[in-house]
Design an enzyme around this catalytic site. Structure first.
Site, PDB file in Angstrom:
ATOM      1  N   GLY A 114      22.900 -21.562  75.561  1.00 15.85           N
ATOM      2  CA  GLY A 114      22.219 -22.594  76.317  1.00 15.85           C
ATOM      3  C   GLY A 114      22.006 -22.127  77.745  1.00 15.85           C
ATOM      4  N   ASP A 123      23.851 -33.496  80.488  1.00 12.09           N
ATOM      5  CA  ASP A 123      23.020 -32.699  79.567  1.00 12.09           C
ATOM      6  C   ASP A 123      23.269 -33.133  78.127  1.00 12.09           C
ATOM      7  OD1 ASP A 123      21.139 -30.862  78.808  1.00 12.09           O
ATOM      8  OD2 ASP A 123      22.482 -29.134  78.914  1.00 12.09           O
TER       9      ASP A 123
END
Length: 802
Positions: free
Chosen positions: A520, A632
């Site tokens: 990520g 997130d």
């Protein structure tokens, strides 16, 4: 030299005679050897022993067992094993307590098989291993501080006063003669209920309490957060979900143990002085109501003398003659791949639990058969008192005179007469309970007695010389300044409740970072095998943009978070520029990977994932001492364990706030992922917990629709809120006023949900999701309100076939 040598030989002989006797403690620098059958630890009252226990030919596990009343080493009641899934060899294997206080089990090849993680304690305090009268094996110091105990890592048995908690399931053995991990597990589920689960090679299912009962119907409650159960010495079992029982001999002063047996039943055994173990309580009175033992297309039968066995349904044959759990395979091709004519073969007093297409009441037998014939994947029907259950799978079968209703198996009409109706009889396996055999051999030498004496003499002389060298070295260097090994790059190691790893350790554990399992914006995740044989996920952060003290402060806070729907952090690494985090490994990966894979998540799993994720975020926002914004929230950061229970990951390193700072906070940069970001990020508005609520709403819409909010674009940091509107506006448009609920739900629901789904739960999820993605942050609910809305919808189901 003769006198010192004689003295040494006498000391060695005395040492051997002492180590072969029963011990009460194991001190630093000592070990227990598999080569010495009497080299064991014993509790003070003599009730328990710990040592190497034979589990097969040339195979041993380090175990704890009842030794009072006395028993043979081959038939003692074992209550715990350290290495049940990796036995060690019967020669030269040892359990050692090192001078550094580490407990290590090594096999004959010197490979570390088992090494438990221990809590940090004072370096100056020496440790010892002791077996308590409760059967608990503890590693502690002279101040009685326990750094490790066997009660915290049970295998298949719970002893009186030992607690069963959220992270401590009991797992059965594989069979009566195979002590390795089996298929049955007693554990607390995500709803805080104590349950029995069959987790087999082909199917998984909860079978206790009865799965068709709601929690309150089973006398349980989900309204607790402690998730703890315990059996007291008198025979009283209590659990935090309100499940309790008393053993049949409650109050008697006897030895007791609660065991998840290899047949899937939970039993409490009691033993009086000089008598055999007897069953004083069991969870299931009917053995064939335990799921999974017979596998697919197979039925369980019970015989009072021989016990439980399995037989194949008509038209099926056994998959494996050595293992019932493999079930039976069809003797015909799939009906969906051919146009063969089919008909039905009736079997009375049989049923298969679960996987019915739908319950149809007031239905005739002929109509029920026609419904099944109209579905290519229908394998048969269960018919009972005008109630029709078309069966898509034949699982959890049971064949007994006490079963009501009949099963009609769908089979090819051309060979219908050749399929035999099975009889209720015992069908034994060809080779049950195979022993474990280690493929290792050791060459035995036939050297003379004189040579052996000479070798002993040479070895003793060399040992004395080495000792003299060591003494001289100590005298010469005792005043030499000691290098501080507690510092790394000038920083003191902060005390935490989990372990600090070195970078070299993690390189070795991750096979030099070669097995990537995810990545990520913050870093790359690798699969790892830690030194204590635990499988872990190691995340290597891209940039070391924090000082070590700041990093360790945040890591320490995250390590103290404890919730069933948050990923568990096991440790960290802060060495030079390296910043790594060590997490528990999640077997089914991320929600994103499961949503895009060919093996889709069914509807019940998706709803549980929605509820569990909301609970985890609510804990971060409102329950922990230092509140955490995730910043997130997305499917990539929701991970799924072996039972598809969700755990929110990658939380905390974005923003950790004090209680008074949660309402109005500022960030130095935009954080999050395009498609899931709240408008506050773009318009430079104050950031609150409502940004996580917004992102969670997008995840809900993705769970329902199967559509990505980015329209297939790669997830990147930054972006604008227009990406989100592609999905939210599309759902809002179809949920317009005046359109029947069934219509707009069929338009938006993920087409991969080809089975049954709960139409009212989908309406609730969509309603909650659209509230979460409101432009005005004050119009969005809190995460705790989201949890309440999802759980308040009720228990009644309305199933829609698609």
């Amino acid at each position: 030299m003769r006198n010192p040598l004689l003295l040494l030989c006498f000391s060695l002989a005395l040492s051997f005679s002492l180590t072969s006797s029963v011990r009460l403690t194991l001190r630093e620098g000592s070990s227990l050897s598999v080569d010495k059958p009497d080299d064991i630890l014993t509790s003070k009252d003599g009730a328990f022993s710990a040592g190497f226990y034979p589990v097969g030919e040339n195979a041993y596990c380090f175990a704890i067992w009842f030794s009072k009343p006395s028993c043979s080493i081959h038939n003692c009641a074992v209550v715990w094993m350290a290495n049940r899934d990796q036995p060690v060899n019967g020669r030269s294997s040892k359990l050692s307590l090192g001078k550094n206080g580490d407990l290590v089990l090594t096999d004959a090849g010197r490979t570390v098989v088992w090494a438990p993680s221990t809590k940090s304690s004072s370096e100056s305090s020496r440790k010892l291993l002791q077996l308590l009268d409760t059967g608990n094996l503890v590693l502690r110091d002279k101040q009685l501080n326990i750094s490790w105990q066997s009660f915290d890592s049970p295998t298949n048995t719970l002893l009186p006063l030992q607690k069963l908690t959220r992270n401590m399931p009991l797992v059965s053995s594989r069979s009566k003669n195979n002590f390795s991990s089996g298929y049955y597990k007693l554990y607390f589920d995500s709803n805080n209920l104590l349950q029995l689960l069959f987790d087999g090679p082909k199917i998984t299912g909860v079978y206790w309490p009865d799965p068709w009962l709601n929690s309150w119907q089973a006398g349980r409650t989900i309204y607790n957060d402690s998730r703890v159960a315990m059996l007291d010495p008198h025979g009283n079992f209590t659990s935090s979900d309100d499940f309790t029982f008393l053993t049949s001999d409650y109050g008697a002063k006897v030895q007791r143990r609660l065991t998840v047996d290899h047949d899937g039943n939970v039993r409490v055994y009691s033993q009086s002085e000089g008598e055999e173990w007897i069953v004083s309580w069991q969870a299931k009175s009917e053995p064939c109501t335990i799921h999974g033992i017979c596998g697919p297309n197979s039925m369980c039968t019970y015989h009072p003398r021989e016990g439980r066995s399995c037989i194949c349904a008509p038209g099926y044959e056994r998959e494996n003659h050595f293992d019932w759990t493999q079930g039976c395979k069809p003797q015909f091709n799939s009906f969906c791949n051919s146009k063969v004519d089919t008909d039905f073969v009736q079997l009375q007093h049989a049923n298969f639990y679960g996987y019915g297409k739908n319950l149809i009441k007031n239905c005739t037998l002929e109509r029920c058969k026609k419904l099944c014939l109209g579905m290519c994947n229908c394998l048969g029907i269960h018919y009972n008192n005008s109630e029709c259950f078309p069966k898509l799978k034949l699982l959890n079968g049971r064949y007994s005179p006490s079963v009501t209703g009949d099963i009609y198996f769908r089979l090819p009409k051309s060979s219908l007469s050749s399929y035999k109706i099975p009889k209720i009889e015992y069908a034994a396996l060809q080779c049950p309970g195979k022993e474990i055999v280690l493929p290792r051999t050791y060459v035995k030498t036939n050297g003379s007695w004189a040579i052996k004496v000479l070798l002993v003499f040479v070895g003793a002389t060399a040992g004395m010389e080495a000792t003299l060298v060591l003494i001289i070295w100590c005298l010469l260097y005792r005043n030499r300044p000691e290098k501080d090994g507690a510092h790394i790059d000038g920083y003191h190691a902060r005390p935490t409740e989990f372990r600090r790893f070195t970078y070299d350790e993690l390189k070795k554990a991750t096979w030099n970072f070669s097995k990537e399992i995810g990545r990520g914006s913050g870093g790359i995740v690798f699969k790892a095998m830690l030194s204590d044989c635990r499988v872990a996920a190691v995340k290597r952060l891209h940039e070391a943009n924090q000082g070590e003290n700041e990093f360790l402060t945040e890591v320490s806070t995250i390590g103290n978070l404890n919730h069933m729907n948050l990923i568990d952090m096991w440790g960290y690494c802060a060495e030079g520029k390296h910043r790594l985090l060590i997490y528990e490994f999640m077997e089914h990966g991320s929600l994103a990977g499961n949503l895009s894979s060919p093996t889709e998540l069914d509807w019940s799993k998706r709803f549980e994932i929605a509820v569990g994720s909301a609970r985890g975020l609510a804990y971060l926002h409102e329950e922990c001492l230092e509140w955490v914004l995730h910043c997130d929230v997305k499917p990539q950061n929701i991970l799924l364990d072996s039972t598809y229970q969700p755990k929110v990951a990658d939380f905390g390193l974005s923003k950790i706030l004090k209680r008074e700072g949660l309402k109005d906070s500022s960030f130095s940069r935009i954080r999050g992922t395009r498609g899931y970001m709240a408008p506050e990020w773009v318009y430079n508005m104050p950031i609150t917990s409502k940004v996580d609520v917004y992102s969670y709403g997008i995840v809900l819409l993705e769970l329902v629709t199967g559509r990505s909010p980015t329209g297939g674009l790669a997830n990147t940091e930054g972006g604008d809120e227009n990406e989100n509107k592609r999905l939210t506006s599309w759902v809002r448009e179809r949920k317009r006023t005046g359109v029947p609920m069934e219509t707009w739900i069929k338009e938006i629901v993920d087409p991969r949900l080809t089975g049954e789904y709960d139409i009212r739960k989908i309406e609730v999820l969509v309603t909650v999701a659209l509230q979460c993605v409101e432009e005005d942050r004050d119009a969005r609910p809190t995460m705790s309100q989201v949890v309440e809305m999802l759980l308040h919808y009720g228990d009644e189901d309305e199933m829609i076939l698609v």
